[in-house]
Design a protein around this motif. Structure first.
Motif, short mmCIF file in Angstrom:
data_model
loop_
_atom_site.label_atom_id
_atom_site.label_comp_id
_atom_site.label_asym_id
_atom_site.label_seq_id
_atom_site.Cartn_x
_atom_site.Cartn_y
_atom_site.Cartn_z
N MET A 262 2.65 -9.84 -0.55
CA MET A 262 2.09 -8.50 -0.70
C MET A 262 2.39 -7.92 -2.08
O MET A 262 1.54 -7.29 -2.71
N GLN A 263 3.60 -8.16 -2.57
CA GLN A 263 3.98 -7.62 -3.87
C GLN A 263 3.28 -8.35 -5.02
O GLN A 263 3.01 -7.76 -6.07
N GLU A 264 2.95 -9.62 -4.82
CA GLU A 264 2.32 -10.41 -5.87
C GLU A 264 0.81 -10.24 -5.94
O GLU A 264 0.18 -10.61 -6.92
N ALA A 265 0.22 -9.66 -4.91
CA ALA A 265 -1.24 -9.60 -4.82
C ALA A 265 -1.83 -8.61 -5.82
O ALA A 265 -1.22 -7.60 -6.17
N ASP A 266 -3.05 -8.92 -6.24
CA ASP A 266 -3.83 -7.96 -7.02
C ASP A 266 -4.48 -6.93 -6.10
O ASP A 266 -4.81 -5.82 -6.52
N LEU A 267 -4.69 -7.32 -4.85
CA LEU A 267 -5.31 -6.44 -3.87
C LEU A 267 -4.75 -6.74 -2.49
O LEU A 267 -4.78 -7.89 -2.04
N VAL A 268 -4.21 -5.72 -1.84
CA VAL A 268 -3.72 -5.83 -0.47
C VAL A 268 -4.70 -5.09 0.44
O VAL A 268 -5.04 -3.93 0.18
N VAL A 269 -5.16 -5.78 1.49
CA VAL A 269 -6.07 -5.16 2.44
C VAL A 269 -5.33 -4.99 3.77
O VAL A 269 -4.94 -5.98 4.41
N LEU A 270 -5.12 -3.75 4.16
CA LEU A 270 -4.46 -3.42 5.43
C LEU A 270 -5.52 -3.36 6.51
O LEU A 270 -6.43 -2.52 6.45
N LEU A 271 -5.42 -4.22 7.51
CA LEU A 271 -6.44 -4.34 8.54
C LEU A 271 -5.88 -3.90 9.89
O LEU A 271 -5.04 -4.59 10.48
N GLY A 272 -6.29 -2.73 10.35
CA GLY A 272 -5.92 -2.27 11.67
C GLY A 272 -4.43 -2.12 11.87
O GLY A 272 -3.91 -2.43 12.94
N THR A 273 -3.73 -1.62 10.85
CA THR A 273 -2.28 -1.46 10.97
C THR A 273 -1.87 -0.08 10.51
O THR A 273 -2.39 0.45 9.53
N ASP A 274 -0.92 0.49 11.24
CA ASP A 274 -0.31 1.76 10.86
C ASP A 274 1.16 1.50 10.54
O ASP A 274 2.05 2.28 10.89
N PHE A 275 1.40 0.37 9.89
CA PHE A 275 2.75 -0.09 9.51
C PHE A 275 3.53 1.07 8.86
O PHE A 275 3.11 1.61 7.83
N PRO A 276 4.67 1.47 9.44
CA PRO A 276 5.30 2.72 9.00
C PRO A 276 6.25 2.61 7.81
O PRO A 276 6.63 3.63 7.24
N TYR A 277 6.65 1.39 7.42
CA TYR A 277 7.73 1.25 6.43
C TYR A 277 7.16 1.15 5.02
O TYR A 277 6.89 0.06 4.51
N ASP A 278 7.00 2.29 4.37
CA ASP A 278 6.37 2.27 3.05
C ASP A 278 7.22 1.57 2.00
O ASP A 278 6.72 1.16 0.95
N ASP A 279 8.53 1.42 2.25
CA ASP A 279 9.38 0.68 1.32
C ASP A 279 8.93 -0.77 1.16
O ASP A 279 9.27 -1.41 0.16
N PHE A 280 8.21 -1.28 2.13
CA PHE A 280 7.78 -2.68 2.09
C PHE A 280 6.35 -2.84 1.57
O PHE A 280 5.87 -3.95 1.44
N LEU A 281 5.69 -1.74 1.30
CA LEU A 281 4.33 -1.79 0.80
C LEU A 281 4.32 -1.68 -0.72
O LEU A 281 5.21 -1.06 -1.30
N PRO A 282 3.32 -2.24 -1.39
CA PRO A 282 3.30 -2.21 -2.86
C PRO A 282 3.00 -0.82 -3.42
O PRO A 282 3.26 -0.55 -4.58
#
Length: 577
Positions: A262-282
């Protein structure tokens, strides 16, 4: 004319409800008596209304249909709140009946007076009081439609004297909406999504529970974009099976290369997720697709917000997505994922036959081997979440239910009761921690009373393992997390449930075989190692101090068992355009 209580039960029956979970008593008695006199609907007596709400939540998630729980006035319905929060945040269609004191006494500080119409507002889509017979049956139909249509909880408050009153209206035929329409994204959003996918060199797909019916579409998109595919905990059962692009799971319980991909990607596509931990998102270069517009962008800034059902959105965009040729990013992430699993798999394989207390990872792995292909696992919050995430292999037919959004303790056993009622022909396994089981242990009596054939596997480490871990990684000494050992097999046996206790690794497999083969309820108490917290072998003081931003991303990377075999297979067969 029937009473309001009888009319209430008639409407529930017409909505397809077959049971109500709860504890009988006082203001609820007119409704309970209406159930007694009505064929086709049953009262499932539980020992705590909280467990009744959990059971209803699991039944609803298992069947996709409305489930119902109830509590009498005052403490009876306030007990419901924990399970209703879990149901609501899980999107489970549940109706709760919160019985009330006599209507003439409301506002006087009467015995057991509370205000359920206020209490349950935060954990429901619809929360209203029935004050007179004239409101029925319309208000009940409205509550049902909110629960089914929006996915979550509706609560109705009903005073006992109103329930005993003669109904004012007849119940007419009514068609409840039970299947929702598919949200089609606007054409311009589809075009923008296609351009973004075509323009990015390294695309990563991160999937949640919203990919439930979109497995083939996600795989088709991953093949075209040569994307690593990771998942949140609730997405595991829908996206990890038959997935050659798998890089594991992100979050506090995560493993593999998902976070790095996720950190290495040029584009992250979140599909049907309300993943709550923003510390893990780019927190950059992100597109989100969701059928619920309120979820778009609430975790991370978005380059593009797409309002649409995941399956429908991907079906529309796939014809506009160009086939990528450069496999470097995908191959790199698959190799990294495989290495990550290989480096930590020793936590599961080391000294299995000799190590006592027993490795909980080993127990979970054997359970995964022996469980039915369509088993339903209910999982206690805490370390059982870790073992289920790492060792229960999804296949598109198995289900894994837990309090994954609300994070309540003690959910696994009452969830198992509701899941078994919802799917009477399937194997239901409760992966219970001793902490969670101890909190609602009275529900073993519910299991015995109704002969619910659930299999309760207790990971008994005499510790609140997850809390212990949290204290450790915060640099704090574990305090008040450990307690005196309890023989839960003996407790179950005293309640009349067949049971056994396992203390040696060599006995794990035969004991699990006996437990799963038992025709009725069975509790297997496995004494496990309280130090099995899946911590990597090297944690620096800086990592411990900065848990949320550094150690938290790797602190639970140990013990992923046979998933390494899947990773190696994927690496050998890297998808080609």
């Amino acid at each position: 004319m029937p009473t309001v209580a009888e009319q209430f039960i008639e409407v529930l029956q017409r909505a397809g409800v077959r049971r109500i979970y709860g504890v009988v008593g006082d203001s609820l008695n007119p409704v309970v008596d209406a159930v007694r006199r009505t064929d086709g609907i049953d009262w499932v007596h539980v020992r705590n209304e909280e467990a009744g709400a959990f059971a209803a939540a699991a039944e609803a998630q298992t069947t996709g249909r409305l489930a119902v729980c109830a509590g009498s006035c005052g403490p009876g319905n306030t007990h419901l709140v924990q399970g209703l929060y879990d149901a609501h945040r899980s999107g489970a269609p549940v109706l709760a009946l919160a019985s009330q004191i006599p209507s003439t006494q409301i506002g006087t500080g009467y015995f057991q007076e509370t205000h359920p119409e206020r209490l349950f507002v935060d954990c429901s889509h619809y929360c209203e009081a029935i004050g007179c017979p004239e409101q029925m049956p319309r208000i009940l139909r409205t509550a049902i439609q909110h629960a089914i249509g929006l996915g979550g909880v509706s609560v109705l408050t009903l005073p006992g004297d109103v329930a005993s009153s003669e109904a004012a209206h007849t119940v007419r035929e009514h068609d409840f909406l039970v299947r929702q329409g598919v949200v089609r994204p606007p054409d311009d959003q589809v075009d923008q999504l296609a351009r973004a996918l075509n323009g990015a060199r390294k695309v990563m797909l991160f999937c949640g529970a919203g990919t439930r019916d979109a497995h083939s579409e996600v795989m088709a998109l991953a093949h075209k974009t040569l994307s690593p595919v990771g998942h949140a905990l609730r997405g595991k059962e829908w996206i990890q099976f038959d997935n050659p692009f798998d890089v594991g799971m992100s979050g506090l319980l995560g493993y593999g290369a998902c976070y790095d991909a996720m950190q290495e990607a040029d584009l992250v596509v979140l599909l049907g997720t309300d993943f709550p931990y923003d510390d893990f998102l780019p927190l950059k270069n992100t597109i989100q697709v969701d059928h619920n517009p309120s979820r778009l962008g609430r975790r991370t800034p978005l380059d593009l917000a797409v309002h649409g059902d995941v399956r429908e959105t991907l079906r529309l965009v796939l014809e506009h997505v160009e086939q990528k040729q450069d496999r470097t990013y995908l191959e790199t992430m698959l190799r990294q994922h495989t290495r990550a699993l290989e480096n930590v798999v020793s936590a599961y394989t080391r000294d299995i036959a000799k190590h006592t207390p027993i490795h909980p990872e080993y127990v979970a792995s054997v359970l995964d081997d022996l469980a039915a292909d369509d088993a339903i696992f209910t999982v206690d919050t805490g370390m059982c979440n870790v073992w289920a995430a790492r060792y229960i292999t999804p296949n598109g037919r198995r289900r894994v239910l837990g309090s994954f959004v609300h994070g309540s303790m003690a959910n696994a056993l009452p969830h198992a009761v509701g899941a078994q009622y919802g799917a009477p022909g399937r194997q239901v396994i409760s992966m219970s921690g001793d902490g969670g089981l101890g909190m609602l242990m009275g529900e073993l009596l519910t299991v015995r009373l109704h002969r619910v054939p659930v299999k309760v596997i207790v990971f008994n480490n005499a510790s609140l393992g997850m809390v212990r871990l949290e204290m450790m990684v915060d640099g704090l000494p574990a305090h008040e997390t450990d307690h005196e050992p309890v023989d839960y097999a003996a407790v179950a046996g005293a309640a009349g449930i067949e049971s056994a206790r396992v203390e040696r690794p060599a006995d794990v497999r035969p004991a699990l075989e006996r437990a799963l083969a038992a025709p009725g309820p069975y509790l297997l108490d496995v004494v496990t190692d309280p130090n099995a917290l899946s911590i990597p072998p090297h944690i620096t003081p800086r990592q411990v101090k900065g848990f949320a931003l550094s150690a938290g991303k790797t602190v639970l990377t140990g013990g992923v068992g046979k998933m390494v075999d899947l990773a190696r297979s994927n690496l050998r067969n890297i998808p080609r355009p």
